[in-house]
Design a protein around this motif. Sequence first.
Motif, PDB file in Angstrom:
ATOM      1  N   LEU A   1      -1.598  64.476 -27.173  1.00  0.00           N
ATOM      2  CA  LEU A   1      -2.418  63.315 -27.485  1.00  0.00           C
ATOM      3  C   LEU A   1      -1.637  62.326 -28.351  1.00  0.00           C
ATOM      4  O   LEU A   1      -1.761  61.109 -28.197  1.00  0.00           O
ATOM      5  N   GLN A   2      -0.814  62.842 -29.255  1.00  0.00           N
ATOM      6  CA  GLN A   2       0.015  61.953 -30.079  1.00  0.00           C
ATOM      7  C   GLN A   2       1.043  61.217 -29.222  1.00  0.00           C
ATOM      8  O   GLN A   2       1.284  60.021 -29.413  1.00  0.00           O
ATOM      9  N   ILE A   3       1.635  61.925 -28.264  1.00  0.00           N
ATOM     10  CA  ILE A   3       2.631  61.297 -27.390  1.00  0.00           C
ATOM     11  C   ILE A   3       1.957  60.279 -26.481  1.00  0.00           C
ATOM     12  O   ILE A   3       2.520  59.204 -26.208  1.00  0.00           O
ATOM     13  N   LEU A   4       0.750  60.594 -26.015  1.00  0.00           N
ATOM     14  CA  LEU A   4      -0.007  59.625 -25.217  1.00  0.00           C
ATOM     15  C   LEU A   4      -0.239  58.339 -26.002  1.00  0.00           C
ATOM     16  O   LEU A   4      -0.070  57.232 -25.476  1.00  0.00           O
ATOM     17  N   ASN A   5      -0.607  58.485 -27.275  1.00  0.00           N
ATOM     18  CA  ASN A   5      -0.872  57.300 -28.097  1.00  0.00           C
ATOM     19  C   ASN A   5       0.401  56.512 -28.395  1.00  0.00           C
ATOM     20  O   ASN A   5       0.365  55.282 -28.505  1.00  0.00           O
ATOM     21  N   ILE A   6       1.523  57.214 -28.526  1.00  0.00           N
ATOM     22  CA  ILE A   6       2.804  56.522 -28.652  1.00  0.00           C
ATOM     23  C   ILE A   6       3.057  55.691 -27.397  1.00  0.00           C
ATOM     24  O   ILE A   6       3.469  54.533 -27.462  1.00  0.00           O
ATOM     25  N   HIS A   7       2.812  56.294 -26.244  1.00  0.00           N
ATOM     26  CA  HIS A   7       3.051  55.636 -24.959  1.00  0.00           C
ATOM     27  C   HIS A   7       2.147  54.423 -24.767  1.00  0.00           C
ATOM     28  O   HIS A   7       2.610  53.322 -24.465  1.00  0.00           O
ATOM     29  N   GLU A   8       0.868  54.631 -24.933  1.00  0.00           N
ATOM     30  CA  GLU A   8      -0.092  53.560 -24.640  1.00  0.00           C
ATOM     31  C   GLU A   8      -0.159  52.508 -25.742  1.00  0.00           C
ATOM     32  O   GLU A   8      -0.379  51.332 -25.460  1.00  0.00           O
ATOM     33  N   ALA A   9       0.051  52.931 -26.978  1.00  0.00           N
ATOM     34  CA  ALA A   9      -0.188  52.020 -28.103  1.00  0.00           C
ATOM     35  C   ALA A   9       1.081  51.676 -28.874  1.00  0.00           C
ATOM     36  O   ALA A   9       1.737  50.670 -28.604  1.00  0.00           O
ATOM     37  N   ILE A  10       1.441  52.497 -29.842  1.00  0.00           N
ATOM     38  CA  ILE A  10       2.520  52.141 -30.781  1.00  0.00           C
ATOM     39  C   ILE A  10       3.571  53.245 -30.813  1.00  0.00           C
ATOM     40  O   ILE A  10       3.242  54.397 -31.074  1.00  0.00           O
ATOM     41  N   PRO A  11       4.820  52.897 -30.502  1.00  0.00           N
ATOM     42  CA  PRO A  11       5.356  51.553 -30.212  1.00  0.00           C
ATOM     43  C   PRO A  11       5.451  51.241 -28.722  1.00  0.00           C
ATOM     44  O   PRO A  11       6.346  50.517 -28.297  1.00  0.00           O
ATOM     45  N   GLY A  12       4.549  51.828 -27.917  1.00  0.00           N
ATOM     46  CA  GLY A  12       4.612  51.676 -26.476  1.00  0.00           C
ATOM     47  C   GLY A  12       4.051  50.382 -25.938  1.00  0.00           C
ATOM     48  O   GLY A  12       4.463  49.294 -26.326  1.00  0.00           O
ATOM     49  N   HIS A  13       3.070  50.507 -25.027  1.00  0.00           N
ATOM     50  CA  HIS A  13       2.574  49.329 -24.309  1.00  0.00           C
ATOM     51  C   HIS A  13       2.067  48.231 -25.237  1.00  0.00           C
ATOM     52  O   HIS A  13       2.351  47.052 -25.029  1.00  0.00           O
ATOM     53  N   TYR A  14       1.290  48.617 -26.225  1.00  0.00           N
ATOM     54  CA  TYR A  14       0.718  47.605 -27.116  1.00  0.00           C
ATOM     55  C   TYR A  14       1.821  46.764 -27.744  1.00  0.00           C
ATOM     56  O   TYR A  14       1.792  45.529 -27.685  1.00  0.00           O
ATOM     57  N   ALA A  15       2.808  47.408 -28.352  1.00  0.00           N
ATOM     58  CA  ALA A  15       3.870  46.672 -29.042  1.00  0.00           C
ATOM     59  C   ALA A  15       4.700  45.847 -28.060  1.00  0.00           C
ATOM     60  O   ALA A  15       5.023  44.682 -28.316  1.00  0.00           O
ATOM     61  N   GLN A  16       5.049  46.450 -26.926  1.00  0.00           N
ATOM     62  CA  GLN A  16       5.897  45.744 -25.957  1.00  0.00           C
ATOM     63  C   GLN A  16       5.202  44.493 -25.420  1.00  0.00           C
ATOM     64  O   GLN A  16       5.830  43.434 -25.271  1.00  0.00           O
ATOM     65  N   LEU A  17       3.915  44.604 -25.140  1.00  0.00           N
ATOM     66  CA  LEU A  17       3.198  43.463 -24.569  1.00  0.00           C
ATOM     67  C   LEU A  17       2.948  42.373 -25.614  1.00  0.00           C
ATOM     68  O   LEU A  17       2.874  41.197 -25.274  1.00  0.00           O
ATOM     69  N   VAL A  18       2.832  42.748 -26.882  1.00  0.00           N
ATOM     70  CA  VAL A  18       2.754  41.737 -27.941  1.00  0.00           C
ATOM     71  C   VAL A  18       4.056  40.947 -27.987  1.00  0.00           C
ATOM     72  O   VAL A  18       4.069  39.708 -28.034  1.00  0.00           O
ATOM     73  N   TYR A  19       5.170  41.642 -27.957  1.00  0.00           N
ATOM     74  CA  TYR A  19       6.477  40.971 -27.951  1.00  0.00           C
ATOM     75  C   TYR A  19       6.625  40.098 -26.701  1.00  0.00           C
ATOM     76  O   TYR A  19       7.165  38.988 -26.760  1.00  0.00           O
ATOM     77  N   SER A  20       6.176  40.621 -25.570  1.00  0.00           N
ATOM     78  CA  SER A  20       6.302  39.871 -24.323  1.00  0.00           C
ATOM     79  C   SER A  20       5.554  38.550 -24.401  1.00  0.00           C
ATOM     80  O   SER A  20       6.045  37.508 -23.965  1.00  0.00           O
ATOM     81  N   ASN A  21       4.356  38.591 -24.989  1.00  0.00           N
ATOM     82  CA  ASN A  21       3.578  37.360 -25.132  1.00  0.00           C
ATOM     83  C   ASN A  21       4.187  36.396 -26.138  1.00  0.00           C
ATOM     84  O   ASN A  21       3.943  35.187 -26.082  1.00  0.00           O
ATOM     85  N   GLU A  22       4.979  36.931 -27.073  1.00  0.00           N
ATOM     86  CA  GLU A  22       5.615  36.067 -28.063  1.00  0.00           C
ATOM     87  C   GLU A  22       6.848  35.362 -27.500  1.00  0.00           C
ATOM     88  O   GLU A  22       7.308  34.377 -28.064  1.00  0.00           O
ATOM     89  N   ASN A  23       7.374  35.869 -26.401  1.00  0.00           N
ATOM     90  CA  ASN A  23       8.512  35.198 -25.780  1.00  0.00           C
ATOM     91  C   ASN A  23       8.063  33.814 -25.331  1.00  0.00           C
ATOM     92  O   ASN A  23       7.067  33.672 -24.629  1.00  0.00           O
ATOM     93  N   PRO A  24       8.781  32.761 -25.730  1.00  0.00           N
ATOM     94  CA  PRO A  24       8.329  31.401 -25.397  1.00  0.00           C
ATOM     95  C   PRO A  24       8.398  31.092 -23.911  1.00  0.00           C
ATOM     96  O   PRO A  24       7.802  30.105 -23.465  1.00  0.00           O
TER      97      PRO A  24
END
Length: 592
Positions: free
Chosen positions: A419-442
């Motif tokens: 469950l911890q690895i799932l949350n790493i994958h889906e949330a932090i620093p996984g999908h959540y973090a990556q997609l935040v950065y992606s949206n910050e790309n101009p």
Amino acid sequence: MKMKKIYLYNLLLLLFFNACDSEPEKVEGVPNQDPEFEVFKDYFINELWKISPQQAVYAGYYDYAAELPAPSDSLREAQIAFANRMLDSLHQYDPASLSPDNSINYKMIENELESQRWYITTYQGWKWNPATYNVAGVFDRIIKSDFAPLAQKLEIVFEKMEHVPQYYAQARENIDRPSVPHTRLAIDQIRGGTYIFENVILDSLNAAGISGEQQKEMLATINETVESINAFANYLELEVLPELNGENSRNFRLGENLYEEKFKYDIVSTYTAKEIYEKARAHKDSLHREMTRISQRLWSKYFPGQAQPLGLQVVHHMLDTLSSQHSHRDSFMQDIEKQIPRLAEFVREKDLLYLDPSKPLTVRETPMYMRGIAGASISAPGPYDKDKETFYNVSPLNSPQYTTASAESFLREYNDYILQILNIHEAIPGHYAQLVYSNENPDMIRSILGNGATIEGWAVYGERMMLEAGYGKNAAEMWLMYYKWNLRTTCNTILDYSVHVLNMTEEQALNLLMNEAFQEEAEARGKWRRVQLSQVQLTSYFTGYMDIVKLRQDYQEKMGEEYSLKNFNETFLKYGSAPVKYIREAMLGERE
């Protein structure tokens, strides 16, 4: 001010068409076509939203939100014409004359347009996959966004609803020998989507205080919309599904040629599908050796005085023992919510990556119209909505589909370690973090044409990165479960290719997943269902992961003493959701 904006836009269009009417001027050394290409990108995006208004809504662009084009031959012809026209314009530019960033954008646009043509003319999912005709999600996105006051959003929603009957009338005409699994999925999801109209939109109508004659008209529109949706679901269940057998239905398996082509467009890898399949098989054997070594070392701790089983049986016994530590079905979602801040704290403590505290992440139950494929997923805001919250979707275990036995099987699969690895994958620093950065790309292209292998590959890479940084205190138990989870990623690729190209049977698939990937029966059967409903996507995890790990190794070698993990992570993420293949060229200076 408005006239000034119109004048500037027209001037940009003039520059664009002038650039497309003739071959770009070549100069000594390296020519620079970036100014003209910037104009083209803006024009391309605006025209893309016109031809794909639903895609625009998911990106957070609502100018065409009231439109719901019927999925007709004329629409598909217009989409092909759009792709051809844009490709003609794109090819006026030389990628070598563009900056590294715009060279990436050029290739992403080209792949997107060629992919659109292929999906319409060759793949033809609009014929055999009724699940594509589900309008609930786009209505839900509009009503729950805050781009406009509620009253204005309701106007858009009800204008859009007027097109629903024609939309489903055309969808009915399109269906031709559909696949059985996709038809069953469509029936469940489309019926589940009526909740958006009967509850979410109706609640919004009441919240807006609309009454009298206007309320009667809107209620009638809701009823007509729900009737159209249910009529299509009934048509699939009562008329189409009973006739689907033998030659009357499409095989859900894609076959080698279509699979390789879809892999090429969707994944954008330096590997072919067959090559990545062979790599996955070799990686599986490597993981088995490492898991056996750890299990043998742990054996005396959990089974003192007992003889060790031979082969992979020692791994099975250790995993079975550790899997008994898991959440209760009633607190599964709450346990996920508790872990998210702990992951963020670890990332900051180890200085792995900057996390923007102003970007919200909300754990919620998976909406009904999204259920049936994955147990957990992320719904991120589009590039125009980048400041909005990200949703971590979790399918509840108290739903009727879960018996006591199947819920226990699910929880053993997603035990306290995984469950911890799932949350790493889906949330932090996984999908959540990556997609935040992606949206910050101009650069908007990176977000709206995001590459699935980069997105999934980063999430898988994040799992390994966290454990390498000491997450889980380097406990052998955590590493063993991590390897099991990574084996899932690896076997996703083996499974997907084997089913769609090599005709793997359900029995063989369950044997792979349960006996070689050590998955619980509920997870294995869920994956069998998923592999029937999707193609290629299951390979994105392993392919992206392998590409990122290799890039990190080569980047570290290039940077030498100047290398730092945080620098690599942030540099990679700042390129947005471009294919790893293209990010690699930019980070290592390997432009073609």
